[in-house]
Design a protein around this motif. Structure first.
Motif, PDB file in Angstrom:
ATOM      1  N   GLN A 179      32.916  24.791  28.816  1.00 28.45           N
ATOM      2  CA  GLN A 179      32.191  23.774  28.005  1.00 28.45           C
ATOM      3  C   GLN A 179      30.800  24.437  27.796  1.00 28.45           C
ATOM      4  O   GLN A 179      30.105  23.906  26.877  1.00 28.45           O
ATOM      5  CB  GLN A 179      31.989  22.567  28.959  1.00 28.45           C
ATOM      6  N   GLY A 180      30.415  25.396  28.482  1.00 30.11           N
ATOM      7  CA  GLY A 180      28.870  25.726  28.162  1.00 30.11           C
ATOM      8  C   GLY A 180      27.835  24.771  28.938  1.00 30.11           C
ATOM      9  O   GLY A 180      28.428  23.471  29.261  1.00 30.11           O
ATOM     10  N   GLN A 181      26.665  25.010  28.805  1.00 26.21           N
ATOM     11  CA  GLN A 181      25.898  24.130  29.447  1.00 26.21           C
ATOM     12  C   GLN A 181      25.666  22.647  28.621  1.00 26.21           C
ATOM     13  O   GLN A 181      25.525  21.909  29.311  1.00 26.21           O
ATOM     14  CB  GLN A 181      24.313  24.820  29.527  1.00 26.21           C
ATOM     15  N   ARG A 182      25.536  22.846  27.487  1.00 29.06           N
ATOM     16  CA  ARG A 182      25.520  21.644  26.677  1.00 29.06           C
ATOM     17  C   ARG A 182      26.645  20.742  27.073  1.00 29.06           C
ATOM     18  O   ARG A 182      26.686  19.313  27.255  1.00 29.06           O
ATOM     19  CB  ARG A 182      25.374  21.737  25.360  1.00 29.06           C
ATOM     20  N   GLY A 183      27.929  21.084  26.913  1.00 27.85           N
ATOM     21  CA  GLY A 183      29.097  20.189  27.260  1.00 27.85           C
ATOM     22  C   GLY A 183      29.177  19.916  28.467  1.00 27.85           C
ATOM     23  O   GLY A 183      29.553  18.682  28.771  1.00 27.85           O
ATOM     24  N   LEU A 184      28.729  20.688  29.515  1.00 30.33           N
ATOM     25  CA  LEU A 184      28.575  20.216  30.758  1.00 30.33           C
ATOM     26  C   LEU A 184      27.394  19.045  31.215  1.00 30.33           C
ATOM     27  O   LEU A 184      27.825  18.097  31.659  1.00 30.33           O
ATOM     28  CB  LEU A 184      28.309  21.444  31.742  1.00 30.33           C
TER      29      LEU A 184
ATOM     30  N   TYR B 152      22.226  18.374  38.210  1.00 37.03           N
ATOM     31  CA  TYR B 152      22.242  18.463  36.684  1.00 37.03           C
ATOM     32  C   TYR B 152      22.087  19.614  36.214  1.00 37.03           C
ATOM     33  O   TYR B 152      21.307  20.368  36.775  1.00 37.03           O
ATOM     34  CB  TYR B 152      21.077  17.295  36.215  1.00 37.03           C
ATOM     35  N   PRO B 153      22.724  20.110  35.166  1.00 34.17           N
ATOM     36  CA  PRO B 153      22.740  21.464  34.909  1.00 34.17           C
ATOM     37  C   PRO B 153      21.581  21.660  34.045  1.00 34.17           C
ATOM     38  O   PRO B 153      21.771  21.787  32.784  1.00 34.17           O
ATOM     39  CB  PRO B 153      24.154  21.649  34.111  1.00 34.17           C
ATOM     40  N   ASP B 154      20.524  21.981  34.382  1.00 34.69           N
ATOM     41  CA  ASP B 154      19.218  22.084  33.700  1.00 34.69           C
ATOM     42  C   ASP B 154      19.014  23.507  33.545  1.00 34.69           C
ATOM     43  O   ASP B 154      19.801  24.295  33.523  1.00 34.69           O
ATOM     44  CB  ASP B 154      18.020  21.542  34.617  1.00 34.69           C
ATOM     45  N   ASP B 155      17.636  23.826  33.240  1.00 32.99           N
ATOM     46  CA  ASP B 155      17.315  25.197  33.039  1.00 32.99           C
ATOM     47  C   ASP B 155      17.778  26.223  34.027  1.00 32.99           C
ATOM     48  O   ASP B 155      17.508  26.209  35.064  1.00 32.99           O
ATOM     49  CB  ASP B 155      15.946  25.339  32.464  1.00 32.99           C
ATOM     50  N   GLY B 156      18.138  27.446  33.687  1.00 35.56           N
ATOM     51  CA  GLY B 156      18.603  28.488  34.716  1.00 35.56           C
ATOM     52  C   GLY B 156      20.300  28.257  35.167  1.00 35.56           C
ATOM     53  O   GLY B 156      20.522  28.859  35.885  1.00 35.56           O
ATOM     54  N   TRP B 157      20.935  27.046  34.582  1.00 36.33           N
ATOM     55  CA  TRP B 157      22.136  26.700  35.191  1.00 36.33           C
ATOM     56  C   TRP B 157      23.220  27.902  34.975  1.00 36.33           C
ATOM     57  O   TRP B 157      23.790  28.044  36.029  1.00 36.33           O
ATOM     58  CB  TRP B 157      22.676  25.563  34.353  1.00 36.33           C
ATOM     59  N   GLU B 158      23.106  28.590  33.954  1.00 36.71           N
ATOM     60  CA  GLU B 158      24.210  29.671  33.700  1.00 36.71           C
ATOM     61  C   GLU B 158      23.933  30.607  34.739  1.00 36.71           C
ATOM     62  O   GLU B 158      24.803  31.106  35.330  1.00 36.71           O
ATOM     63  CB  GLU B 158      24.225  30.103  32.456  1.00 36.71           C
ATOM     64  N   HIS B 159      22.776  31.071  35.056  1.00 37.27           N
ATOM     65  CA  HIS B 159      22.561  31.985  36.279  1.00 37.27           C
ATOM     66  C   HIS B 159      23.052  31.357  37.463  1.00 37.27           C
ATOM     67  O   HIS B 159      23.721  32.197  38.395  1.00 37.27           O
ATOM     68  CB  HIS B 159      21.062  32.546  36.091  1.00 37.27           C
ATOM     69  N   LYS B 160      22.770  30.090  37.760  1.00 33.70           N
ATOM     70  CA  LYS B 160      23.021  29.541  39.075  1.00 33.70           C
ATOM     71  C   LYS B 160      24.524  29.436  39.130  1.00 33.70           C
ATOM     72  O   LYS B 160      25.077  29.599  40.426  1.00 33.70           O
ATOM     73  CB  LYS B 160      22.616  28.146  39.272  1.00 33.70           C
TER      74      LYS B 160
END
Length: 230
Positions: free
Chosen positions: A76-81, A39-47
Motif C-alpha cells: 500500500q505504501g504510506q499513503r494507502g496505509l 498512525y503512519p506519520d513521517d518516518g513510517w517507512e524506516h520504522k
C-alpha cells in the motif's frame, strides 16, 4: 452462549490462545505493536523496515501473525496505509484503540477511567510525551515494553485487565478483513489465558457492544486508581 455458537451477529469467536515467549520477546513484541498500531506519520517507512527486521527475533507463531501486515504495508505504501488506518480505527466504533471505550463506553465515567490510566502511568514514572490519551493501546504497550520490574508487571496487568476489549478489537479487525488483526492477535497471544469472567465480558461485548450511558447508576473503573498488586 459460548464461543462457536451463533448469534444475530454471526459465529461467536473464541479468545486467543497464548503463545509461549520470554519476557524479552514479550517486551519486544509490545514495542513493535506500539509502533505498528500508531498512525503512519513521517518516518513510517524506516520504522516499518526496522520492526520487520526485528520480528525475526519473536517466536515463529508470533512472527507469522505479523507477516500479513508487513506485506500489506509494503504493497500500500504510506499513503494507502494512512487511508486504511483512518477508515479502520477512526470510522469503526468497535475498532477503537482507546481501551476505556470497551470498559465504560461513551459514558460520563469515561473521564474518570482515562484519569485512572494517567495515574497508573505516573505511578510507573511515565509522563505523556505524545499527543494521545493515556488509555490509547499504543501508549500502554510502550509502557509495558519499557517499564522495569514491578512497573512492567503493572503495565502488563493493565493490558490483561482490558483483555476483553482487546479481544473485541481483534474480532472487529478480523471481521473487517484488516491486516491489523494479526498485530492485535499477537498482543493477545502474549498475555495470560483469560479467566471465565473475562471470557463472559468478551462475549457480552461481542453481543451488545460497550456500555451506554445510564444516569444514576455507577459502575467500577476499569482498574483501581491505587497501585494494584499484579
Amino acid at each position: 452462549m459460548k464461543p462457536g455458537d451463533r448469534s444475530h451477529t454471526g459465529v461467536i469467536p473464541a479468545p486467543t490462545e497464548p503463545i509461549a515467549m520470554s519476557e524479552a520477546q514479550r517486551r519486544a513484541l509490545f514495542m513493535m505493536a506500539s509502533v505498528l498500531l500508531d498512525y503512519p506519520d513521517d518516518g513510517w517507512e524506516h520504522k516499518l523496515r526496522v520492526v520487520h527486521e526485528q520480528a525475526a527475533t519473536l517466536p515463529a507463531g508470533v512472527e507469522k501473525l505479523l507477516q500479513p501486515f508487513f506485506a500489506f504495508a509494503y504493497q500500500q505504501g504510506q499513503r494507502g496505509l494512512e487511508e486504511h488506518y483512518v477508515s479502520t480505527f477512526d470510522q469503526r466504533r468497535r475498532c477503537s484503540l482507546f481501551l476505556t471505550y470497551y470498559a465504560v463506553g461513551d459514558t460520563r465515567q469515561r473521564g474518570a477511567a482515562i484519569w485512572a490510566f494517567k495515574e497508573a502511568l505516573e505511578s510507573m514514572s511515565f509522563t505523556m510525551q505524545r499527543d494521545e490519551l493515556p488509555d490509547h493501546l499504543c501508549v500502554v504497550l510502550e509502557a509495558a515494553a519499557l517499564a522495569d520490574d514491578q512497573s512492567h508487571s503493572m503495565a502488563c496487568g493493565m493490558l490483561s485487565a482490558h483483555r476483553d476489549g482487546i479481544e473485541v478489537l481483534r474480532t472487529a479487525l478480523e471481521h473487517a478483513g484488516s491486516p491489523y488483526a494479526g498485530i492485535v492477535t499477537a498482543i493477545c497471544a502474549a498475555l495470560p489465558p483469560i479467566d471465565d469472567a473475562t471470557r463472559e465480558n468478551f462475549l457480552e461485548l461481542i453481543r451488545s457492544g460497550p456500555p451506554a450511558e445510564v444516569v444514576g447508576i455507577e459502575s467500577p473503573l476499569p482498574f483501581p486508581t491505587s497501585q494494584p498488586g499484579y
